[in-house]
Motif scaffolding. Structure first.
Motif, PDB file in Angstrom:
ATOM      1  N   ARG A 115       0.838  -1.207   0.000  1.00  0.00           N
ATOM      2  CA  ARG A 115       0.000   0.000   0.000  1.00  0.00           C
ATOM      3  C   ARG A 115       0.870   1.252   0.000  1.00  0.00           C
ATOM      4  O   ARG A 115       0.585   2.213  -0.728  1.00  0.00           O
ATOM      5  CB  ARG A 115      -0.908   0.013   1.223  1.00  0.00           C
ATOM      6  N   ALA A 116       1.919   1.246   0.800  1.00  0.00           N
ATOM      7  CA  ALA A 116       2.805   2.410   0.866  1.00  0.00           C
ATOM      8  C   ALA A 116       3.466   2.677  -0.481  1.00  0.00           C
ATOM      9  O   ALA A 116       3.754   3.837  -0.820  1.00  0.00           O
ATOM     10  CB  ALA A 116       3.863   2.197   1.946  1.00  0.00           C
ATOM     11  N   ALA A 117       3.703   1.618  -1.245  1.00  0.00           N
ATOM     12  CA  ALA A 117       4.320   1.767  -2.567  1.00  0.00           C
ATOM     13  C   ALA A 117       3.291   2.094  -3.644  1.00  0.00           C
ATOM     14  O   ALA A 117       3.655   2.265  -4.812  1.00  0.00           O
ATOM     15  CB  ALA A 117       5.075   0.493  -2.930  1.00  0.00           C
ATOM     16  N   GLY A 118       2.018   2.169  -3.272  1.00  0.00           N
ATOM     17  CA  GLY A 118       0.976   2.492  -4.237  1.00  0.00           C
ATOM     18  C   GLY A 118       0.605   1.349  -5.159  1.00  0.00           C
ATOM     19  O   GLY A 118      -0.032   1.572  -6.196  1.00  0.00           O
ATOM     20  N   LEU A 119       0.982   0.117  -4.793  1.00  0.00           N
ATOM     21  CA  LEU A 119       0.732  -1.027  -5.674  1.00  0.00           C
ATOM     22  C   LEU A 119      -0.612  -1.699  -5.419  1.00  0.00           C
ATOM     23  O   LEU A 119      -1.176  -2.336  -6.311  1.00  0.00           O
ATOM     24  CB  LEU A 119       1.858  -2.044  -5.524  1.00  0.00           C
ATOM     25  N   VAL A 120      -1.122  -1.615  -4.189  1.00  0.00           N
ATOM     26  CA  VAL A 120      -2.444  -2.161  -3.881  1.00  0.00           C
ATOM     27  C   VAL A 120      -3.233  -1.119  -3.094  1.00  0.00           C
ATOM     28  O   VAL A 120      -2.661  -0.234  -2.464  1.00  0.00           O
ATOM     29  CB  VAL A 120      -2.376  -3.480  -3.069  1.00  0.00           C
ATOM     30  N   GLU A 121      -4.547  -1.268  -3.138  1.00  0.00           N
ATOM     31  CA  GLU A 121      -5.440  -0.392  -2.379  1.00  0.00           C
ATOM     32  C   GLU A 121      -6.568  -1.223  -1.791  1.00  0.00           C
ATOM     33  O   GLU A 121      -7.050  -2.159  -2.440  1.00  0.00           O
ATOM     34  CB  GLU A 121      -6.059   0.689  -3.277  1.00  0.00           C
ATOM     35  N   PRO A 122      -7.011  -0.894  -0.570  1.00  0.00           N
ATOM     36  CA  PRO A 122      -8.181  -1.582  -0.018  1.00  0.00           C
ATOM     37  C   PRO A 122      -9.462  -0.875  -0.452  1.00  0.00           C
ATOM     38  O   PRO A 122      -9.482   0.336  -0.673  1.00  0.00           O
ATOM     39  CB  PRO A 122      -7.969  -1.455   1.489  1.00  0.00           C
ATOM     40  N   VAL A 123     -10.520  -1.643  -0.588  1.00  0.00           N
ATOM     41  CA  VAL A 123     -11.837  -1.078  -0.870  1.00  0.00           C
ATOM     42  C   VAL A 123     -12.821  -1.707   0.106  1.00  0.00           C
ATOM     43  O   VAL A 123     -12.773  -2.911   0.355  1.00  0.00           O
ATOM     44  CB  VAL A 123     -12.262  -1.314  -2.338  1.00  0.00           C
ATOM     45  N   ARG A 124     -13.659  -0.894   0.705  1.00  0.00           N
ATOM     46  CA  ARG A 124     -14.599  -1.372   1.714  1.00  0.00           C
ATOM     47  C   ARG A 124     -15.826  -1.957   1.037  1.00  0.00           C
ATOM     48  O   ARG A 124     -16.434  -1.323   0.165  1.00  0.00           O
ATOM     49  CB  ARG A 124     -15.017  -0.219   2.617  1.00  0.00           C
ATOM     50  N   VAL A 125     -16.189  -3.187   1.404  1.00  0.00           N
ATOM     51  CA  VAL A 125     -17.395  -3.839   0.901  1.00  0.00           C
ATOM     52  C   VAL A 125     -18.153  -4.378   2.112  1.00  0.00           C
ATOM     53  O   VAL A 125     -17.708  -5.349   2.733  1.00  0.00           O
ATOM     54  CB  VAL A 125     -17.070  -4.986  -0.083  1.00  0.00           C
ATOM     55  N   GLY A 126     -19.270  -3.743   2.467  1.00  0.00           N
ATOM     56  CA  GLY A 126     -19.981  -4.132   3.672  1.00  0.00           C
ATOM     57  C   GLY A 126     -19.114  -3.895   4.891  1.00  0.00           C
ATOM     58  O   GLY A 126     -18.554  -2.816   5.077  1.00  0.00           O
ATOM     59  N   ARG A 127     -18.954  -4.935   5.714  1.00  0.00           N
ATOM     60  CA  ARG A 127     -18.110  -4.814   6.910  1.00  0.00           C
ATOM     61  C   ARG A 127     -16.687  -5.280   6.649  1.00  0.00           C
ATOM     62  O   ARG A 127     -15.864  -5.316   7.560  1.00  0.00           O
ATOM     63  CB  ARG A 127     -18.713  -5.652   8.048  1.00  0.00           C
ATOM     64  N   SER A 128     -16.375  -5.655   5.429  1.00  0.00           N
ATOM     65  CA  SER A 128     -15.074  -6.225   5.107  1.00  0.00           C
ATOM     66  C   SER A 128     -14.313  -5.325   4.132  1.00  0.00           C
ATOM     67  O   SER A 128     -14.893  -4.449   3.494  1.00  0.00           O
ATOM     68  CB  SER A 128     -15.243  -7.621   4.484  1.00  0.00           C
ATOM     69  N   SER A 129     -13.023  -5.571   4.042  1.00  0.00           N
ATOM     70  CA  SER A 129     -12.182  -4.877   3.071  1.00  0.00           C
ATOM     71  C   SER A 129     -11.605  -5.889   2.093  1.00  0.00           C
ATOM     72  O   SER A 129     -11.285  -7.015   2.471  1.00  0.00           O
ATOM     73  CB  SER A 129     -11.032  -4.141   3.767  1.00  0.00           C
ATOM     74  N   ARG A 130     -11.488  -5.493   0.858  1.00  0.00           N
ATOM     75  CA  ARG A 130     -10.884  -6.307  -0.188  1.00  0.00           C
ATOM     76  C   ARG A 130      -9.781  -5.480  -0.829  1.00  0.00           C
ATOM     77  O   ARG A 130      -9.866  -4.252  -0.890  1.00  0.00           O
ATOM     78  CB  ARG A 130     -11.921  -6.722  -1.230  1.00  0.00           C
ATOM     79  N   TYR A 131      -8.737  -6.161  -1.295  1.00  0.00           N
ATOM     80  CA  TYR A 131      -7.606  -5.482  -1.922  1.00  0.00           C
ATOM     81  C   TYR A 131      -7.671  -5.624  -3.436  1.00  0.00           C
ATOM     82  O   TYR A 131      -8.084  -6.659  -3.955  1.00  0.00           O
ATOM     83  CB  TYR A 131      -6.291  -6.045  -1.380  1.00  0.00           C
ATOM     84  N   HIS A 132      -7.275  -4.569  -4.126  1.00  0.00           N
ATOM     85  CA  HIS A 132      -7.234  -4.609  -5.584  1.00  0.00           C
ATOM     86  C   HIS A 132      -6.027  -3.806  -6.069  1.00  0.00           C
ATOM     87  O   HIS A 132      -5.368  -3.093  -5.293  1.00  0.00           O
ATOM     88  CB  HIS A 132      -8.529  -4.048  -6.189  1.00  0.00           C
ATOM     89  N   LEU A 133      -5.737  -3.926  -7.347  1.00  0.00           N
ATOM     90  CA  LEU A 133      -4.637  -3.187  -7.967  1.00  0.00           C
ATOM     91  C   LEU A 133      -5.193  -1.903  -8.568  1.00  0.00           C
ATOM     92  O   LEU A 133      -6.066  -1.966  -9.441  1.00  0.00           O
ATOM     93  CB  LEU A 133      -3.975  -4.025  -9.067  1.00  0.00           C
ATOM     94  N   PRO A 134      -4.715  -0.739  -8.140  1.00  0.00           N
ATOM     95  CA  PRO A 134      -5.218   0.500  -8.731  1.00  0.00           C
ATOM     96  C   PRO A 134      -4.857   0.648 -10.205  1.00  0.00           C
ATOM     97  O   PRO A 134      -5.564   1.313 -10.950  1.00  0.00           O
ATOM     98  CB  PRO A 134      -4.570   1.598  -7.879  1.00  0.00           C
ATOM     99  N   ASP A 135      -3.757   0.019 -10.625  1.00  0.00           N
ATOM    100  CA  ASP A 135      -3.360   0.054 -12.039  1.00  0.00           C
ATOM    101  C   ASP A 135      -2.943  -1.361 -12.450  1.00  0.00           C
ATOM    102  O   ASP A 135      -1.758  -1.677 -12.542  1.00  0.00           O
ATOM    103  CB  ASP A 135      -2.210   1.041 -12.243  1.00  0.00           C
TER     104      ASP A 135
END
Length: 216
Positions: free
Chosen positions: A53-73
């Protein structure tokens, strides 16, 4: 935006490289699902996700009460992974079919994965259950529940203090599967009838072809 050194440092660790590969091939995923796929504890993986996350390679997205990770690019990450594999003398990563774990597995005492999601969607379409306002809300009984349970050859569960049916956000599918007493009863019946069999890894399940026909 992270600098080049930070990006290279982030991908230069095997666990973090595998996280990027999985997200590039299969799309977003929850931390628990990634940890199980890679074979580390969620807490240990959390440290690696923080670095990515600090390197900008992944980002969390909130879905309901949980978080999922995805690639912004994702295209940039796939190009980066391919370049690293070429430099290392390995073949570029290939896209894979969904894993057994993503297809069918247990979640507590109920069915999860794509099969669990399809089960809930079929019950909703049949009018057996009515979704609540949120992804993980309690589901109410519809007029078609008796007919749906008869078709599945599943008895009405003993509810006790539990809720009959709740949506449980699936860690790999990103859509809810069926939890609660009804979800537990359906899994028990499917296992007893051999419609689901133990898979190659912990919690994973393998479908009998008859189950596909039952949920079609």
């Amino acid at each position: 935006m992270a600098d080049l050194t930070e990006v290279l440092g982030a991908i230069g660790e095997p666990i973090r490289f595998e996280v990027l590969r999985l997200l590039a091939e299969e799309g977003e995923a929850a931390q628990a699902a990634l940890a199980e796929r890679i074979g580390v504890t969620p807490s240990r993986l959390g440290n690696h996700l923080a670095t990515l996350r600090a390197a900008g390679l992944v980002e969390p997205v909130r879905v309901g009460r949980s978080s999922r990770y995805h690639l912004p690019d994702p295209d940039a990450v796939r190009a980066l992974l391919s370049a690293v594999n070429v430099l290392a003398g390995a073949a570029p990563p290939k896209r894979t079919v969904p894993s057994t774990f993503a297809r069918a597995r247990t979640c507590y005492d109920h069915l999860a994965g794509e099969v669990g999601v399809v089960l809930l969607e079929r019950l909703v379409a049949e009018g057996a259950l009515v979704p609540g306002p949120e992804v993980e809300s309690e589901l109410t009984v519809g007029d078609g529940l008796d007919a749906a349970l008869a078709r599945l050859e599943v008895p009405h569960p003993q509810v006790g203090r539990r809720k009959l049916a709740v949506g449980c956000l699936d860690a790999t599918a990103g859509r809810p599967h069926l939890g609660g007493a009804l979800g537990g009863e359906i899994l028990r019946v499917f296992l007893r009838r051999g419609l689901l069999l133990p898979g190659p890894s912990p919690r994973s399940l393998i479908e009998h072809p008859a189950l596909d026909r039952l949920l079609a």
